[in-house]
Enzyme design. Structure first.
Site, PDB file in Angstrom:
ATOM      1  N   TYR A 119      46.927  18.812  -7.603  1.00 50.88           N
ATOM      2  CA  TYR A 119      45.948  18.908  -6.501  1.00 50.88           C
ATOM      3  C   TYR A 119      46.480  18.201  -5.248  1.00 50.88           C
ATOM      4  CZ  TYR A 119      41.905  17.982  -3.554  1.00 50.88           C
ATOM      5  OH  TYR A 119      41.059  17.874  -2.474  1.00 50.88           O
ATOM      6  N   ARG A 126      48.829  22.450   1.986  1.00 49.33           N
ATOM      7  CA  ARG A 126      47.775  23.033   2.833  1.00 49.33           C
ATOM      8  C   ARG A 126      47.697  22.309   4.170  1.00 49.33           C
ATOM      9  NH1 ARG A 126      41.563  22.684   0.845  1.00 49.33           N
ATOM     10  NH2 ARG A 126      42.309  20.553   0.526  1.00 49.33           N
ATOM     11  N   TYR A 179      40.001  10.736   4.309  1.00 51.44           N
ATOM     12  CA  TYR A 179      40.143   9.914   3.098  1.00 51.44           C
ATOM     13  C   TYR A 179      41.360   9.010   3.272  1.00 51.44           C
ATOM     14  CZ  TYR A 179      37.076  12.872   0.063  1.00 51.44           C
ATOM     15  OH  TYR A 179      36.046  13.538  -0.522  1.00 51.44           O
ATOM     16  N   ARG A 192      32.884  19.732   5.248  1.00 49.67           N
ATOM     17  CA  ARG A 192      31.868  19.714   4.188  1.00 49.67           C
ATOM     18  C   ARG A 192      31.026  20.980   4.159  1.00 49.67           C
ATOM     19  NH1 ARG A 192      33.685  16.119   0.595  1.00 49.67           N
ATOM     20  NH2 ARG A 192      34.165  14.136   1.596  1.00 49.67           N
ATOM     21  N   GLU A 300      30.937  19.766 -10.166  1.00 49.48           N
ATOM     22  CA  GLU A 300      30.963  20.012  -8.718  1.00 49.48           C
ATOM     23  C   GLU A 300      30.055  21.207  -8.438  1.00 49.48           C
ATOM     24  OE1 GLU A 300      34.856  19.726  -6.761  1.00 49.48           O
ATOM     25  OE2 GLU A 300      34.445  21.659  -5.830  1.00 49.48           O
TER      26      GLU A 300
HETATM   27  C1  3EB Z   1      35.749  16.004  -2.631  1.00 51.92           C
HETATM   28  O1  3EB Z   1      34.690  15.966  -2.004  1.00 51.92           O
HETATM   29  C2  3EB Z   1      35.711  16.727  -3.936  1.00 51.92           C
HETATM   30  O2  3EB Z   1      40.351  19.985  -1.267  1.00 51.92           O
HETATM   31  O3  3EB Z   1      39.355  21.689  -0.325  1.00 51.92           O
HETATM   32  C3  3EB Z   1      35.687  19.608  -2.915  1.00 51.92           C
HETATM   33  C4  3EB Z   1      35.761  20.720  -2.071  1.00 51.92           C
HETATM   34  C5  3EB Z   1      36.815  18.859  -3.171  1.00 51.92           C
HETATM   35  C6  3EB Z   1      36.970  21.085  -1.486  1.00 51.92           C
HETATM   36  C7  3EB Z   1      39.353  20.687  -1.071  1.00 51.92           C
HETATM   37  C8  3EB Z   1      38.017  19.235  -2.573  1.00 51.92           C
HETATM   38  C9  3EB Z   1      38.098  20.325  -1.739  1.00 51.92           C
HETATM   39  O4  3EB Z   1      36.776  15.444  -2.250  1.00 51.92           O
HETATM   40  C10 3EB Z   1      36.785  17.699  -4.094  1.00 51.92           C
END
Ligand code: 3EB
Length: 316
Positions: A119, A126, A179, A192, A300
């Site tokens: 991941y 990406r 992050y 989001r 999720e």
């Molecule tokens: C998170 O919030 C959980 O890498 O595109 C959720 C939706 C998550 C999309 C992405 C990752 C992604 O970090 C994981």
């Protein structure tokens, strides 16, 4: 019809002499087999170009691409980077340069190859692709899902528009693209949620949402606790956007569709009961077995809110 997505055992693939037909190697956990269907009231045409299959109407393009996933981490990252470059080229060439929503599925998401979790390698590739494509890439990041399949290759499907949507963040969560580096060499490139409007008509795409507060995973080992936290996150996202954008929707009960990914097949009943206790049984929901991108996350959820009859709609 713009596209159809099937879930179940069997290699992930994209096909289509007509509209895109996508198969994702991810077993459905609850109920009779459902198909995710993308429809439009506008005339639709379907096409193929360089390994991409896509359909479009006057407002939107729905596309998909599949690639082999090699065991080698570096080769995998290359194929992710290349897939995104192909996507960017297609949407530019076709005149739909604004990504709204992207789904990414591939096997071995938590496997470590060459010292890096797959991941995290995906996120690196990406991110490189977005940064190379857009000078203002942080403002272009679409809503997204990344979930691990059982097998098969990489499949990406996406929705792009002529005009940009409004990408939204969650007041309970750190923006994923900010992050801290503890979570990998490149932060995840997604928003989001994304709100797209056509006078009176709205689609609100909610990204995969997990039990993350700020940037930390919560309720380790407790799938029920994780589901409730994820739902609070989705609720905050919907309510915050509803307030700030004065949308035609207000809260969780306005959801048109939900997809729930559970790492553990045996937890499916618990997850369904907990979800139904919180939001009732009226929202069409697809329960899938998938691996979540952080190994400490068990569940999720993602969703769509549709107001009126927008030019793209998902039904199960
Ligand atoms: C998170 O919030 C959980 O890498 O595109 C959720 C939706 C998550 C999309 C992405 C990752 C992604 O970090 C994981």
């Amino acid at each position: 019809m713009l596209a159809e997505v099937h879930y179940g055992q069997g290699r992930s693939a994209v096909a289509g002499t007509g509209h895109p037909q996508i198969a994702i190697d991810m077993p459905q956990l609850v109920g009779e087999a459902q198909i995710e269907i993308w429809i439009s009231d506008l005339p639709v045409s379907s096409h193929r170009s360089d390994g991409l299959v896509f359909s479009r109407n006057d407002e939107l393009l729905f596309g998909c691409i599949a690639a082999e996933t090699s065991e080698s981490g570096k080769a995998f990252e290359k194929s992710v980077f290349h897939a995104y470059q192909q996507i960017f080229k297609l949407i530019e060439d076709q005149g739909f340069p604004h990504l709204l929503r992207v789904w990414n599925y591939f096997p071995g998401i938590n496997r470590i190859t060459g010292g890096l979790e797959r991941y995290r390698g995906f996120c690196k590739a990406r991110s490189d692709a977005f940064q190379r494509q857009y000078a203002d890439y942080l403002r272009r990041l679409p809503s997204a899902t990344v979930v691990g399949t059982h097998g098969g290759g990489l499949v990406i499907y996406f929705i792009a528009a002529r005009e940009a949507g409004k990408h939204r963040e969650n007041p309970r969560q750190t923006s994923a693209y900010r992050y801290p580096p503890d979570y990998g060499p490149a932060s995840p490139s997604f928003a989001r949620a994304t709100l797209k409007r056509w006078k009176g008509l709205e689609v609100f795409f909610i990204s995969g949402t997990a039990s993350i507060l700020g940037h930390a995973s919560r309720h380790r080992g407790d799938i029920g606790g994780q589901l409730d936290e994820s739902l609070r996150n989705v609720q905050a996202l919907i309510e915050n956007t509803a307030q700030e954008e004065r949308t035609g929707f207000r809260g969780l009960s306005d959801l048109s569709l939900l997809k729930v990914y559970s790492r553990l097949p045996r937890a499916a009943d618990l997850v369904r009961q907990r979800l139904e206790a919180a939001i009732g049984r009226t929202i069409p929901t697809l329960y899938l077995q998938g691996d979540i991108c952080r190994s400490d996350l068990l569940v999720e959820i993602e969703g769509i809110v549709q107001v009126g009859d927008p030019p793209i709609r998902a039904v199960l």
